[in-house]
Design an enzyme around this catalytic site. Structure first.
Site, PDB file in Angstrom:
ATOM      1  CE1 TYR A  50      39.168  45.715  35.820  1.00 41.43           C
ATOM      2  CE2 TYR A  50      41.469  45.508  35.260  1.00 41.43           C
ATOM      3  CZ  TYR A  50      40.238  44.941  35.462  1.00 41.43           C
ATOM      4  OH  TYR A  50      40.093  43.585  35.312  1.00 41.43           O
ATOM      5  CG  HIS A 108      35.729  43.439  31.258  1.00 41.49           C
ATOM      6  ND1 HIS A 108      36.365  44.564  31.717  1.00 41.49           N
ATOM      7  CD2 HIS A 108      35.882  42.525  32.247  1.00 41.49           C
ATOM      8  CE1 HIS A 108      36.882  44.327  32.914  1.00 41.49           C
ATOM      9  NE2 HIS A 108      36.590  43.095  33.258  1.00 41.49           N
TER      10      HIS A 108
HETATM   11  P1  NAD Z   1      43.944  38.349  43.053  1.00 46.68           P
HETATM   12  O1  NAD Z   1      43.512  36.933  43.218  1.00 46.68           O
HETATM   13  O2  NAD Z   1      45.149  38.663  42.248  1.00 46.68           O
HETATM   14  O3  NAD Z   1      44.044  38.905  44.508  1.00 46.68           O
HETATM   15  C1  NAD Z   1      44.478  40.193  44.785  1.00 46.68           C
HETATM   16  C2  NAD Z   1      44.518  40.310  46.309  1.00 46.68           C
HETATM   17  O4  NAD Z   1      45.471  39.384  46.813  1.00 46.68           O
HETATM   18  C3  NAD Z   1      44.933  41.678  46.750  1.00 46.68           C
HETATM   19  O5  NAD Z   1      44.122  42.044  47.838  1.00 46.68           O
HETATM   20  C4  NAD Z   1      46.365  41.511  47.203  1.00 46.68           C
HETATM   21  O6  NAD Z   1      46.668  42.335  48.270  1.00 46.68           O
HETATM   22  C5  NAD Z   1      46.418  40.058  47.625  1.00 46.68           C
HETATM   23  N1  NAD Z   1      47.756  39.494  47.353  1.00 46.68           N
HETATM   24  C6  NAD Z   1      48.496  39.650  46.237  1.00 46.68           C
HETATM   25  N2  NAD Z   1      49.663  38.997  46.359  1.00 46.68           N
HETATM   26  C7  NAD Z   1      49.667  38.406  47.586  1.00 46.68           C
HETATM   27  C8  NAD Z   1      50.596  37.612  48.281  1.00 46.68           C
HETATM   28  N3  NAD Z   1      51.761  37.272  47.732  1.00 46.68           N
HETATM   29  N4  NAD Z   1      50.264  37.172  49.520  1.00 46.68           N
HETATM   30  C9  NAD Z   1      49.079  37.508  50.076  1.00 46.68           C
HETATM   31  N5  NAD Z   1      48.149  38.260  49.461  1.00 46.68           N
HETATM   32  C10 NAD Z   1      48.437  38.717  48.222  1.00 46.68           C
HETATM   33  O7  NAD Z   1      42.663  39.148  42.475  1.00 46.68           O
HETATM   34  P2  NAD Z   1      42.404  40.188  41.337  1.00 46.68           P
HETATM   35  O8  NAD Z   1      43.261  41.374  41.440  1.00 46.68           O
HETATM   36  O9  NAD Z   1      40.942  40.401  41.319  1.00 46.68           O
HETATM   37  O10 NAD Z   1      42.784  39.385  40.013  1.00 46.68           O
HETATM   38  C11 NAD Z   1      44.000  39.578  39.319  1.00 46.68           C
HETATM   39  C12 NAD Z   1      43.762  40.358  38.046  1.00 46.68           C
HETATM   40  O11 NAD Z   1      42.779  39.711  37.231  1.00 46.68           O
HETATM   41  C13 NAD Z   1      43.159  41.751  38.266  1.00 46.68           C
HETATM   42  O12 NAD Z   1      44.083  42.671  38.790  1.00 46.68           O
HETATM   43  C14 NAD Z   1      42.666  42.056  36.886  1.00 46.68           C
HETATM   44  O13 NAD Z   1      43.741  42.415  36.049  1.00 46.68           O
HETATM   45  C15 NAD Z   1      42.094  40.701  36.477  1.00 46.68           C
HETATM   46  N6  NAD Z   1      40.640  40.592  36.739  1.00 46.68           N
HETATM   47  C16 NAD Z   1      39.819  40.418  35.672  1.00 46.68           C
HETATM   48  C17 NAD Z   1      38.453  40.303  35.859  1.00 46.68           C
HETATM   49  C18 NAD Z   1      37.578  40.098  34.674  1.00 46.68           C
HETATM   50  O14 NAD Z   1      36.338  40.159  34.805  1.00 46.68           O
HETATM   51  N7  NAD Z   1      38.123  39.846  33.516  1.00 46.68           N
HETATM   52  C19 NAD Z   1      37.893  40.388  37.142  1.00 46.68           C
HETATM   53  C20 NAD Z   1      38.752  40.573  38.233  1.00 46.68           C
HETATM   54  C21 NAD Z   1      40.126  40.645  38.004  1.00 46.68           C
END
Ligand code: NAD
Length: 275
Positions: A50, A108
């Protein structure tokens, strides 16, 4: 509101609701994580890839919050494998975070194209014994990849996988549960790529007078999963945290369970293809 602490099989515990920083701009990370800590989050999920571990570290340092009240996760990127490289990568992450240990360190992705992850995994266990990380786990190790890890006899405390209403990863969840491995759902809200605001979820949200995102997060929590939704706005940070107080009936949980589309529901990469 009280964020539940989930017991991990190694005797430690993790705040079930945290804050993820995927796609948070490195230049804005310190501010955004500081706001999340002010909002009440105590669990931050970052990763080397990240590019924002330094910002997370600065926010932690500036917060004045006692280290043992925080739960910090970071992840080993795909280009670092084997004993020496895994150790070096962990050292670099700790330096960027400004910490002498993390709470959770994850591989990861399984990256099958890079060969067996076993040496990397046993190195992570050694680093845990040395106190560089309190717990160790894996990410994106679905039912095709988890067996090789578990067969080492060192069982991850968590498996962090893509999981949201249309992609519920039943096989990976069942296999993880069999070994006492907690599921961390990444993309818990569908990463903004799926419209969860209408239909079953929209109806529940309207009836309970909460947002669709709170319904989805409450469904994860009721199902025993760990989540860390990402948001850059203070309003949504607070909204997502308040999902800890939303209670769904068994019927509502079952109605969301029924939205699973199996493999067709995946919105991000297939771990078999990530290298
Ligand atoms: P998420 O499902 O948390 O979605 C984030 C999106 O949803 C953003 O665009 C945000 O603006 C929107 N959002 C957040 N709160 C909201 C609300 N209350 N109402 C409407 N929209 C809202 O997706 P993410 O960020 O990909 O996943 C969460 C976390 O998981 C990441 O930040 C990261 O830490 C982790 N992650 C890990 C991997 C992995 O391969 N291990 C991959 C992706 C994400």
């Amino acid at each position: 509101m009280t964020i539940p602490q989930l017991a991990l099989h190694d005797g430690h515990s993790i705040p079930q609701l945290g804050f993820g920083v995927f796609k948070v701009d490195p230049d804005e990370t310190e501010r955004i994580v500081s706001e999340a800590l002010e909002a009440g989050y105590r669990h931050i999920d970052t990763a080397t890839i990240y590019g924002n571990e330094e910002g997370v570290g600065r926010a932690i340092a500036a917060s004045g919050i006692a280290r043992d009240e925080l739960f910090i996760t970071t992840k080993l990127w795909n280009d670092r494998r084997g004993v020496a490289d895994t150790r070096a990568a962990m050292g670099e992450s700790l330096e960027r975070l400004g910490l002498d240990r993390v709470d959770l360190y994850l591989i990861h992705w399984p990256t099958p194209a890079n060969g067996s992850p076993v040496e990397t995994w046993t190195t992570m266990a050694d680093m845990r014994s040395e106190g560089l990380t309190t717990s160790i786990g894996v990410s994106n190790f679905d039912e095709r990849f988890l067996p090789e890890i578990v067969e080492t006899g060192i069982v991850p405390v968590v498996n962090q996988i893509e999981l949201h209403p249309q992609f519920q990863q039943r096989a990976a969840t069942a296999l993880s549960a069999q070994h006492g491995i907690a599921i961390e759902a990444w993309g818990p809200l569908g990463q903004g790529k799926v419209d969860y605001s209408t239909g079953v979820i929209g109806e529940i949200a309207e009836r309970l007078d909460v947002s669709w995102a709170q319904v989805v997060l409450a469904w994860h929590l009721a199902s025993g999963r760990i989540v860390f939704p990402k948001s850059s706005s203070r309003e949504r940070m607070a909204e997502n945290l308040a999902a800890a107080d939303v209670r769904l009936s068994d019927a509502d949980v079952a109605a969301i369970d029924a939205l699973d589309q199996g493999a067709a529901g995946r919105i991000s990469a297939d771990p078999a293809e990530v290298s």
